[in-house]
Motif scaffolding. Structure first.
Motif, PDB file in Angstrom:
ATOM      1  N   GLY A 178       0.826  -1.207   0.000  1.00  0.00           N
ATOM      2  CA  GLY A 178       0.000   0.000   0.000  1.00  0.00           C
ATOM      3  C   GLY A 178       0.857   1.252   0.000  1.00  0.00           C
ATOM      4  N   TYR A 179       1.944   1.202   0.772  1.00  0.00           N
ATOM      5  CA  TYR A 179       2.900   2.315   0.732  1.00  0.00           C
ATOM      6  C   TYR A 179       3.471   2.489  -0.671  1.00  0.00           C
ATOM      7  CZ  TYR A 179       7.573   4.275   0.669  1.00  0.00           C
ATOM      8  OH  TYR A 179       8.693   4.986   0.304  1.00  0.00           O
ATOM      9  N   GLY A 232      -4.884   3.833  -8.506  1.00  0.00           N
ATOM     10  CA  GLY A 232      -4.154   3.179  -7.430  1.00  0.00           C
ATOM     11  C   GLY A 232      -5.066   2.842  -6.266  1.00  0.00           C
ATOM     12  N   VAL A 233      -4.900   1.639  -5.724  1.00  0.00           N
ATOM     13  CA  VAL A 233      -5.691   1.206  -4.572  1.00  0.00           C
ATOM     14  C   VAL A 233      -4.744   0.718  -3.478  1.00  0.00           C
ATOM     15  CG1 VAL A 233      -7.549  -0.270  -3.729  1.00  0.00           C
ATOM     16  CG2 VAL A 233      -7.558   0.504  -6.115  1.00  0.00           C
ATOM     17  N   PRO A 234      -4.366   1.604  -2.538  1.00  0.00           N
ATOM     18  CA  PRO A 234      -3.548   1.176  -1.410  1.00  0.00           C
ATOM     19  C   PRO A 234      -4.406   0.641  -0.270  1.00  0.00           C
ATOM     20  CG  PRO A 234      -3.672   3.577  -1.474  1.00  0.00           C
ATOM     21  CD  PRO A 234      -4.546   3.058  -2.590  1.00  0.00           C
ATOM     22  N   PHE A 235      -4.176  -0.605   0.096  1.00  0.00           N
ATOM     23  CA  PHE A 235      -4.815  -1.176   1.273  1.00  0.00           C
ATOM     24  C   PHE A 235      -3.917  -0.940   2.474  1.00  0.00           C
ATOM     25  CE2 PHE A 235      -7.575  -3.250  -1.671  1.00  0.00           C
ATOM     26  CZ  PHE A 235      -8.642  -3.782  -0.964  1.00  0.00           C
ATOM     27  N   TYR A 236      -4.423  -0.210   3.465  1.00  0.00           N
ATOM     28  CA  TYR A 236      -3.724   0.091   4.720  1.00  0.00           C
ATOM     29  C   TYR A 236      -2.243   0.370   4.500  1.00  0.00           C
ATOM     30  CZ  TYR A 236      -4.799  -4.944   4.227  1.00  0.00           C
ATOM     31  OH  TYR A 236      -5.089  -6.193   3.729  1.00  0.00           O
ATOM     32  N   GLY A 237      -1.993   1.351   3.611  1.00  0.00           N
ATOM     33  CA  GLY A 237      -0.630   1.763   3.301  1.00  0.00           C
ATOM     34  C   GLY A 237      -0.334   3.160   3.809  1.00  0.00           C
ATOM     35  N   THR A 238       0.893   3.386   4.235  1.00  0.00           N
ATOM     36  CA  THR A 238       1.307   4.715   4.663  1.00  0.00           C
ATOM     37  C   THR A 238       1.643   5.579   3.444  1.00  0.00           C
ATOM     38  OG1 THR A 238       3.563   3.875   4.950  1.00  0.00           O
ATOM     39  CG2 THR A 238       2.155   3.950   6.912  1.00  0.00           C
ATOM     40  N   ARG A 298      -1.688   2.270  13.796  1.00  0.00           N
ATOM     41  CA  ARG A 298      -0.391   2.691  13.278  1.00  0.00           C
ATOM     42  C   ARG A 298      -0.530   3.387  11.925  1.00  0.00           C
ATOM     43  NH1 ARG A 298       2.802   0.304   9.666  1.00  0.00           N
ATOM     44  NH2 ARG A 298       1.448  -1.530   9.678  1.00  0.00           N
ATOM     45  N   VAL A 299      -1.229   2.774  10.989  1.00  0.00           N
ATOM     46  CA  VAL A 299      -1.394   3.365   9.665  1.00  0.00           C
ATOM     47  C   VAL A 299      -2.364   4.536   9.701  1.00  0.00           C
ATOM     48  CG1 VAL A 299      -2.258   2.947   7.322  1.00  0.00           C
ATOM     49  CG2 VAL A 299      -0.747   1.277   8.417  1.00  0.00           C
ATOM     50  N   ALA A 314     -12.367  -3.467  11.586  1.00  0.00           N
ATOM     51  CA  ALA A 314     -11.385  -4.197  10.777  1.00  0.00           C
ATOM     52  C   ALA A 314      -9.973  -3.851  11.214  1.00  0.00           C
ATOM     53  CB  ALA A 314     -11.570  -3.865   9.296  1.00  0.00           C
ATOM     54  N   ASN A 315      -9.121  -4.866  11.270  1.00  0.00           N
ATOM     55  CA  ASN A 315      -7.717  -4.699  11.614  1.00  0.00           C
ATOM     56  C   ASN A 315      -6.865  -4.453  10.375  1.00  0.00           C
ATOM     57  OD1 ASN A 315      -6.992  -5.255  14.575  1.00  0.00           O
ATOM     58  ND2 ASN A 315      -8.439  -6.916  14.152  1.00  0.00           N
TER      59      ASN A 315
END
Length: 306
Positions: A198-199, A215-221, A245-246, A272-273
């Protein structure tokens, strides 16, 4: 544009006995914030409260036998390993290319970017899922210069941690260029990534904004702050509400996207985690993952096929 969705997701039966702190500890362990000894020590405290270590580890550690939604023998797809060159990175690199077996002509292409542990079976399955939907998907293995994904995540994390960060990023930039110019490409490039991946999607959006069409970032910084002003989108950002965190990085990133007048949407799924899309661990919540994936496919169809 920002869309925040509160999707009430109930964890599976196997998840319900696991306290949230155990998932938080696993996230810390998986991202190098604590070592394995500390992680296991913390889990042992839950064992003392009446839980078994086997229950805890089964819920937290990946079981890739559960992550195959599309078989590598599926007649509707064709998958193979393909090499590409990364002159500013590690030189010769390799990835997993999945395409519809009956493809005639060209199709939209999607780069699939793994977590911080190399090209594991879950990421390859994601590539096959995209191929089954008519996309040409390419999943580079960032660990190829070191011999490739080693077969287990712990060793894979250590290998990826040892690599030069800038060279690894150049490898994914080279993979994006390779895929966009591929003979099967219609010229429209998408990217989806998970965790570290995701980052990387956010980094691509900031580094090659004109070349990345969706673009599809899943839980990305986010990308480095020096690059964030370049982001134009389109982006569809996916977050789990419990991913402290994210999620701590999102408010400032959103301010930048708004100031850029970027084309984006953001979904935050209640309950969701981090890693909620990964169906190989207890963090997976089927309803939420399927909704996020449905939105991902719709987003790619909107921006890559027209």
């Amino acid at each position: 544009m920002t869309i925040e969705v509160k999707q009430q997701s109930q964890p599976s039966t196997s998840q319900r006995p696991i306290p949230q702190e155990a998932f938080d500890w696993y996230d810390e362990y998986a991202h190098g914030l604590i070592n394995r000894r500390e992680f296991m020590t913390r889990l042992s405290g839950l064992v003392a409260l009446g839980m078994t270590m086997s229950t805890l580890t089964a819920a937290l550690m990946p079981n890739y036998a559960q992550a195959e939604q599309v078989s590598f023998n599926d007649p509707d797809i064709h998958a193979s390993y393909v090499k590409f060159n990364s002159p500013k990175g590690h030189g010769e690199c390799q990835g997993y290319l999945a395409k519809p077996s009956k493809l005639e002509g060209v199709a939209p292409v999607v780069l699939v970017i793994h977590e911080n542990r190399g090209l594991n079976p879950y990421i390859k399955d994601v590539a096959r899922r995209l191929a089954q939907q008519g996309f040409v998907a390419f999943a580079p293995d960032g660990l190829y210069p070191l011999g490739g994904y080693p077969g287990n995540d712990d060793e894979g994390r250590e290998m990826q941690k040892s690599m030069d960060k800038s060279k690894l990023e150049e490898d994914f930039l080279a993979a994006a260029a390779f895929l966009k110019a591929h003979e099967l490409s219609n010229g429209k490039l998408g990217a989806v990534g998970f965790c570290y991946g995701g980052y990387i999607v956010n980094m691509l959006a900031a580094t090659i904004p004109e070349q990345l069409n969706a673009g599809v970032p899943f839980y990305g910084t986010p990308a480095d702050p020096s690059l964030q002003r370049n982001v134009k989108g389109p982006l569809s950002l996916q977050f789990g509400s419990l991913d402290k965190r994210v999620n701590a990085t999102w408010p400032d990133y959103e301010k930048i996207l708004k100031s850029n007048n970027a084309d984006y949407e953001a979904y935050i799924y209640e309950g969701a985690n981090h890693g909620f899309h990964n169906d190989s661990t207890g963090r997976y919540v089927e309803e939420t993952a399927e909704l996020a994936w449905k939105r991902t496919l719709a987003f790619f169809n909107k921006h890559l096929t027209s």
